[in-house]
Every structure is written in C-alpha cells, then in structure tokens.
Scaffold this active site. Structure first.
Site, PDB file in Angstrom:
ATOM      1  N   THR A  20       0.860  -1.192   0.000  1.00 22.30           N
ATOM      2  CA  THR A  20       0.000   0.000   0.000  1.00 22.30           C
ATOM      3  C   THR A  20       0.899   1.245   0.000  1.00 22.30           C
ATOM      4  O   THR A  20       2.033   1.214   0.480  1.00 22.30           O
ATOM      5  CB  THR A  20      -0.956   0.030   1.208  1.00 22.30           C
ATOM      6  OG1 THR A  20      -0.187   0.218   2.407  1.00 22.30           O
ATOM      7  CG2 THR A  20      -1.784  -1.232   1.302  1.00 22.30           C
ATOM      8  N   ALA A  22       2.037   2.619  -2.728  1.00 20.50           N
ATOM      9  CA  ALA A  22       3.102   2.298  -3.694  1.00 20.50           C
ATOM     10  C   ALA A  22       3.352   3.429  -4.694  1.00 20.50           C
ATOM     11  O   ALA A  22       4.275   3.352  -5.486  1.00 20.50           O
ATOM     12  CB  ALA A  22       2.750   1.007  -4.438  1.00 20.50           C
ATOM     13  N   SER A  23       2.530   4.477  -4.646  1.00 17.95           N
ATOM     14  CA  SER A  23       2.678   5.536  -5.660  1.00 17.95           C
ATOM     15  C   SER A  23       3.815   6.499  -5.357  1.00 17.95           C
ATOM     16  O   SER A  23       4.171   7.311  -6.209  1.00 17.95           O
ATOM     17  CB  SER A  23       1.364   6.325  -5.780  1.00 17.95           C
ATOM     18  OG  SER A  23       1.094   6.988  -4.557  1.00 17.95           O
ATOM     19  N   SER A  24       4.379   6.441  -4.144  1.00 16.42           N
ATOM     20  CA  SER A  24       5.339   7.485  -3.750  1.00 16.42           C
ATOM     21  C   SER A  24       6.314   6.955  -2.695  1.00 16.42           C
ATOM     22  O   SER A  24       6.061   5.917  -2.066  1.00 16.42           O
ATOM     23  CB  SER A  24       4.511   8.656  -3.181  1.00 16.42           C
ATOM     24  OG  SER A  24       5.320   9.628  -2.593  1.00 16.42           O
ATOM     25  N   GLY A  25       7.406   7.683  -2.516  1.00 18.56           N
ATOM     26  CA  GLY A  25       8.312   7.487  -1.381  1.00 18.56           C
ATOM     27  C   GLY A  25       8.733   6.052  -1.091  1.00 18.56           C
ATOM     28  O   GLY A  25       9.203   5.321  -1.982  1.00 18.56           O
ATOM     29  N   ILE A  26       8.567   5.669   0.156  1.00 19.05           N
ATOM     30  CA  ILE A  26       9.050   4.366   0.641  1.00 19.05           C
ATOM     31  C   ILE A  26       8.341   3.213  -0.077  1.00 19.05           C
ATOM     32  O   ILE A  26       8.966   2.220  -0.462  1.00 19.05           O
ATOM     33  CB  ILE A  26       8.811   4.253   2.170  1.00 19.05           C
ATOM     34  CG1 ILE A  26       9.562   5.374   2.913  1.00 19.05           C
ATOM     35  CG2 ILE A  26       9.236   2.889   2.686  1.00 19.05           C
ATOM     36  CD1 ILE A  26       9.180   5.506   4.390  1.00 19.05           C
ATOM     37  N   GLY A  27       7.032   3.343  -0.265  1.00 22.72           N
ATOM     38  CA  GLY A  27       6.251   2.268  -0.888  1.00 22.72           C
ATOM     39  C   GLY A  27       6.688   2.033  -2.323  1.00 22.72           C
ATOM     40  O   GLY A  27       6.826   0.888  -2.772  1.00 22.72           O
ATOM     41  N   SER A 152       6.529   4.119  12.820  1.00 26.26           N
ATOM     42  CA  SER A 152       7.428   5.268  12.976  1.00 26.26           C
ATOM     43  C   SER A 152       8.230   5.161  14.266  1.00 26.26           C
ATOM     44  O   SER A 152       7.731   4.659  15.281  1.00 26.26           O
ATOM     45  CB  SER A 152       6.580   6.542  13.003  1.00 26.26           C
ATOM     46  OG  SER A 152       7.331   7.606  13.505  1.00 26.26           O
ATOM     47  N   TYR A 165      -1.151  11.779  14.496  1.00 32.14           N
ATOM     48  CA  TYR A 165      -0.410  10.804  13.673  1.00 32.14           C
ATOM     49  C   TYR A 165       0.039   9.606  14.514  1.00 32.14           C
ATOM     50  O   TYR A 165      -0.259   8.448  14.180  1.00 32.14           O
ATOM     51  CB  TYR A 165       0.794  11.515  13.052  1.00 32.14           C
ATOM     52  CG  TYR A 165       1.758  10.641  12.296  1.00 32.14           C
ATOM     53  CD1 TYR A 165       1.367   9.945  11.157  1.00 32.14           C
ATOM     54  CD2 TYR A 165       3.094  10.527  12.707  1.00 32.14           C
ATOM     55  CE1 TYR A 165       2.278   9.161  10.444  1.00 32.14           C
ATOM     56  CE2 TYR A 165       4.004   9.745  11.995  1.00 32.14           C
ATOM     57  CZ  TYR A 165       3.586   9.060  10.871  1.00 32.14           C
ATOM     58  OH  TYR A 165       4.479   8.282  10.174  1.00 32.14           O
TER      59      TYR A 165
HETATM   60  N1  LIG Z   1       8.981   9.750   5.656  1.00 33.79           N
HETATM   61  C1  LIG Z   1       9.257   9.526   6.923  1.00 33.79           C
HETATM   62  O1  LIG Z   1      10.118  10.196   7.541  1.00 33.79           O
HETATM   63  C2  LIG Z   1       8.541   8.426   7.672  1.00 33.79           C
HETATM   64  C3  LIG Z   1       9.007   8.097   8.962  1.00 33.79           C
HETATM   65  C4  LIG Z   1       8.364   7.097   9.661  1.00 33.79           C
HETATM   66  C5  LIG Z   1       7.298   6.417   9.081  1.00 33.79           C
HETATM   67  N2  LIG Z   1       6.847   6.769   7.821  1.00 33.79           N
HETATM   68  C6  LIG Z   1       5.717   6.050   7.264  1.00 33.79           C
HETATM   69  O2  LIG Z   1       6.085   5.560   6.004  1.00 33.79           O
HETATM   70  C7  LIG Z   1       4.922   5.354   5.220  1.00 33.79           C
HETATM   71  C8  LIG Z   1       5.156   5.866   3.801  1.00 33.79           C
HETATM   72  O3  LIG Z   1       5.334   7.263   3.856  1.00 33.79           O
HETATM   73  P1  LIG Z   1       6.288   8.083   2.863  1.00 33.79           P
HETATM   74  O4  LIG Z   1       7.236   8.816   3.721  1.00 33.79           O
HETATM   75  O5  LIG Z   1       6.790   7.212   1.788  1.00 33.79           O
HETATM   76  O6  LIG Z   1       5.243   9.160   2.337  1.00 33.79           O
HETATM   77  P2  LIG Z   1       4.671   9.540   0.878  1.00 33.79           P
HETATM   78  O7  LIG Z   1       5.773   9.618  -0.094  1.00 33.79           O
HETATM   79  O8  LIG Z   1       3.834  10.735   1.116  1.00 33.79           O
HETATM   80  O9  LIG Z   1       3.745   8.293   0.537  1.00 33.79           O
HETATM   81  C9  LIG Z   1       2.535   8.065   1.193  1.00 33.79           C
HETATM   82  C10 LIG Z   1       1.790   7.010   0.414  1.00 33.79           C
HETATM   83  O10 LIG Z   1       0.554   6.718   1.077  1.00 33.79           O
HETATM   84  C11 LIG Z   1      -0.488   6.748   0.102  1.00 33.79           C
HETATM   85  N3  LIG Z   1      -1.755   7.132   0.728  1.00 33.79           N
HETATM   86  C12 LIG Z   1      -1.996   8.229   1.497  1.00 33.79           C
HETATM   87  N4  LIG Z   1      -3.285   8.281   1.843  1.00 33.79           N
HETATM   88  C13 LIG Z   1      -3.878   7.185   1.285  1.00 33.79           C
HETATM   89  C14 LIG Z   1      -5.213   6.688   1.262  1.00 33.79           C
HETATM   90  N5  LIG Z   1      -6.204   7.342   1.879  1.00 33.79           N
HETATM   91  N6  LIG Z   1      -5.462   5.543   0.600  1.00 33.79           N
HETATM   92  C15 LIG Z   1      -4.466   4.897  -0.069  1.00 33.79           C
HETATM   93  N7  LIG Z   1      -3.195   5.304  -0.082  1.00 33.79           N
HETATM   94  C16 LIG Z   1      -2.904   6.453   0.576  1.00 33.79           C
HETATM   95  C17 LIG Z   1      -0.027   7.784  -0.917  1.00 33.79           C
HETATM   96  O11 LIG Z   1      -0.598   7.557  -2.188  1.00 33.79           O
HETATM   97  P3  LIG Z   1      -1.811   8.368  -2.864  1.00 33.79           P
HETATM   98  O12 LIG Z   1      -1.635   9.815  -2.504  1.00 33.79           O
HETATM   99  O13 LIG Z   1      -1.639   8.045  -4.298  1.00 33.79           O
HETATM  100  O14 LIG Z   1      -3.046   7.764  -2.294  1.00 33.79           O
HETATM  101  C18 LIG Z   1       1.462   7.479  -1.003  1.00 33.79           C
HETATM  102  O15 LIG Z   1       1.690   6.433  -1.908  1.00 33.79           O
HETATM  103  C19 LIG Z   1       3.778   6.043   5.964  1.00 33.79           C
HETATM  104  O16 LIG Z   1       2.979   5.085   6.623  1.00 33.79           O
HETATM  105  C20 LIG Z   1       4.498   6.912   6.999  1.00 33.79           C
HETATM  106  O17 LIG Z   1       3.711   7.085   8.143  1.00 33.79           O
HETATM  107  C21 LIG Z   1       7.457   7.758   7.113  1.00 33.79           C
END
Ligand SMILES: NC(=O)c1ccc[n+]([C@@H]2O[C@H](COP(=O)([O-])OP(=O)(O)OC[C@H]3O[C@@H](n4cnc5c(N)ncnc54)[C@H](OP(=O)(O)O)[C@@H]3O)[C@@H](O)[C@H]2O)c1
Length: 300
Positions: A20, A22-27, A152, A165
C-alpha cells in the site's frame, strides 16, 4: 543489502506481495525492489495514474505488477479492494502496510480540528485493519504469510506535535502486536518496522526536515525488504531502542528532553492555520537561537 536467512529473491520470487502507498516514497522504492527480486507486486494507493506509471516501469524492467487503486480511508473502497485482489490473485503472501498520512500540529492548534484525528485513524489504523481482516484468513489457510507495518520511530517514544499521527500509528502497532502470537502457529509472521526520518514527499513538505539527516526512500525500502527476508517481530534503529528504554525507565528525564525539543521548535505556518510560507533554513536557525535565548533568560 545484508542477507539473513536467505536472499530477497528466495523470499519473494513468485510470491504475491501487496504494497500500500506504492505511488510514492518508501512504498514506491519497496515495490521496485520486490519486483526486481521476482515478486508479483500488487500496487495500491489512490493515484491510479502514478501506479500505472510504476507498473509500466516494472514491466519494462522484466518484473510483474498490477494496479489496484483504492482509498484506504473509505471502508467500501477497501472492502472492494480485498474482493478484487482475492478474485485476481486468490491469495496474498506478503502484505506491506505502508500507506499513511502524517500530521504535525501541536495540541493548542488542534482544539477545533477533530477531523485531524479522524483522518489519521482512517488511513493509518482502520484501513490497514480492514486489509488484515480481509487477507489474513487466506494466509492462515495456506499456512504461510507475512504482515509488515511501516511504523514510525515516534511510536517508541511519542514525539510532541504528533498526537493525531502517532496515536493512529500506535493503534495499528498495538493491533499487530496483539494478533502476532495468535497467528504464528499458522506460519504467519508480523513485523513492525519503526522507521526513522526518510526524505519523501511526506516530510519534505515541512522544510525544516530537509535540514535533518535521514534515509533515502531506497534505504528505507532496503530495511523493509531485509525484514521480509528475516521476518523479525520488529525492526528499530539502536537510537530508537535506547530511547524507548530511557522513556520507560526515566520518564521524567525523557519528558524533560522532549519538552526542550518542543520549546525549541514550532508549528509550521500551515499547522498554525496561517497562509505564510514555512521558514527557510536561515530564518529557522534564527528562530531556534531566539528560543534558546528565551529559555536561558537572555534577550534574543
Ligand atoms: N517519511 C518519513 O520520515 C517516515 C518516517 C516514519 C514512518 N513513515 C511512514 O512511512 C509510510 C510511507 O510514507 P512516505 O514517507 O513514503 O510518504 P509519501 O511519499 O507521502 O507516501 C505516502 C503514500 O501513502 C499513500 N496514501 C496516502 N493516503 C492514502 C489513502 N487514503 N489511501 C491509499 N493510499 C494512501 C499515498 O498515495 P496516494 O496519494 O496516491 O493515495 C502514497 O503512496 C507512511 O505510513 C508513513 O507514516 C514515514
């Protein structure tokens, strides 16, 4: 990547892995690595166009992927997603719960914003729980499965300004820790990955984070893939584990430290409900010096 019990290829080749967010960032980074290692990757998020672009990149590279666009905050859409995936794949071997929504806002700016708590709980807790309820029976039946949660570091020692969050992230963390001992006899592993700062669109929106050291999405993807190979109960940086021990053993001291962090930082303009842009680096540094001055009683 360090190899544990075997290689990523051995762990995922020919397996169905649903990612899930998968469109951005870590996924996105994780999905690419999994496909390269031979997984049949089910790409989930709301942005169908971005998922289709990723699917064609994966296929051009010789990998296998399919797109299931869905809003995980929507109960009906998530139920439909589970039905569609079951119909197209019959089972899912590995579920990477990665989609998430972060809000950084102090409680004083949240009194009229109950919806912040609703939207984080919808995406970070209820959606993932619905997915697990839909996919876990299939995993248990086939006697094999793995559920990973991209959690996190803040869940380990509750950082200020993240009540919405981290409340929702902690809820899913607790849910998984509760079910882990129930499902292990059926060959299903559960892993919480306590991720530190990763430079993705989620955090880049808050400019001050650009100044802090963090992982790249590829490095974060490597941690998730390593966890798929090793199947540990949790993955956390040493700093996170030490922080948790300090939080549990000397809570007053740790609280004091977090209080200092709170006092030395501030809500972004957006979090305060103002139109002004966020602080650029020099202004941010001046802001910190001003606050240190205030805390030490000197004029800044
Ligand atoms: N970046 C950090 O520093 C960090 C640190 C600790 C944990 N995390 C966790 O890592 C995970 C990935 O985050 P990221 O940093 O890679 O952020 P990101 O680049 O903003 O990616 C977030 C992803 O979640 C999807 N998403 C958001 N709302 C959604 C919804 N309602 N239904 C389906 N998909 C949804 C978005 O896709 P769409 O917009 O296309 O739906 C996007 O693919 C998150 O769970 C975040 O809490 C991140």
């Amino acid at each position: 990547m360090r190899l544990g019990r075997g290689s990523l290829h051995e762990s995922v080749d020919g397996r169905v892995v649903l990612v899930t967010g998968a469109s951005s960032g870590i996924g996105r980074a994780t999905a690419i690595r999994l496909a390269k290692a031979g997984a049949d990757v089910v790409l989930v998020s709301r942005s169908e166009d971005k998922l289709e672009t990723l699917r064609s990149e994966i296929e051009t590279d010789g990998g296998k992927a399919c797109v299931h666009a869905a809003d995980l905050a929507d109960a009906n859409a998530t139920a439909e997603l589970v039905d569609d995936v079951r119909a197209s794949h019959s089972h899912v071997d590995i579920l990477v719960n990665n989609a998430g929504h972060s809000i950084r806002r102090s409680i004083e700016h949240s009194y009229d914003r109950f919806h912040d708590f609703e939207r984080t709980i919808d995406v970070n807790y209820l959606g993932p729980v619905r997915l697990v309820l839909g996919l876990l029976p299939g995993m248990r039946e086939q006697g094999r499965g793995h559920i990973l949660n991209v959690s996190s570091l803040g869940v380990l020692f509750s950082a200020p300004r993240f009540s919405a969050y981290l409340g929702s992230k902690s809820a899913f963390d607790a849910f998984l820790r509760c079910i882990a001992p129930e499902v292990r006899d059926d060959g299903v592993a559960v892993t919480n990955v306590y991720m530190p700062l990763v430079h993705t669109p989620m955090v880049e929106a808050t400019r001050v984070y650009r100044l802090l050291p963090g992982l790249t999405p590829d490095q974060a993807g490597d941690r998730i893939c390593q966890a798929i190979v090793d199947r540990p109960r949790s993955v956390a940086p040493v700093l996170g584990r030490l922080g948790r021990i300090a939080y549990d053993t000397v809570p007053a001291v740790f609280d004091g430290l977090l209080h200092l962090v709170y006092k030395l930082s501030e809500d972004s303009a957006a979090a305060r409900g103002e139109d002004a842009d966020e602080l650029e680096a020099p202004a941010f540094a001046k802001g910190i010096l001003r606050r240190i001055g205030r805390l030490t009683g000197r004029a800044a």
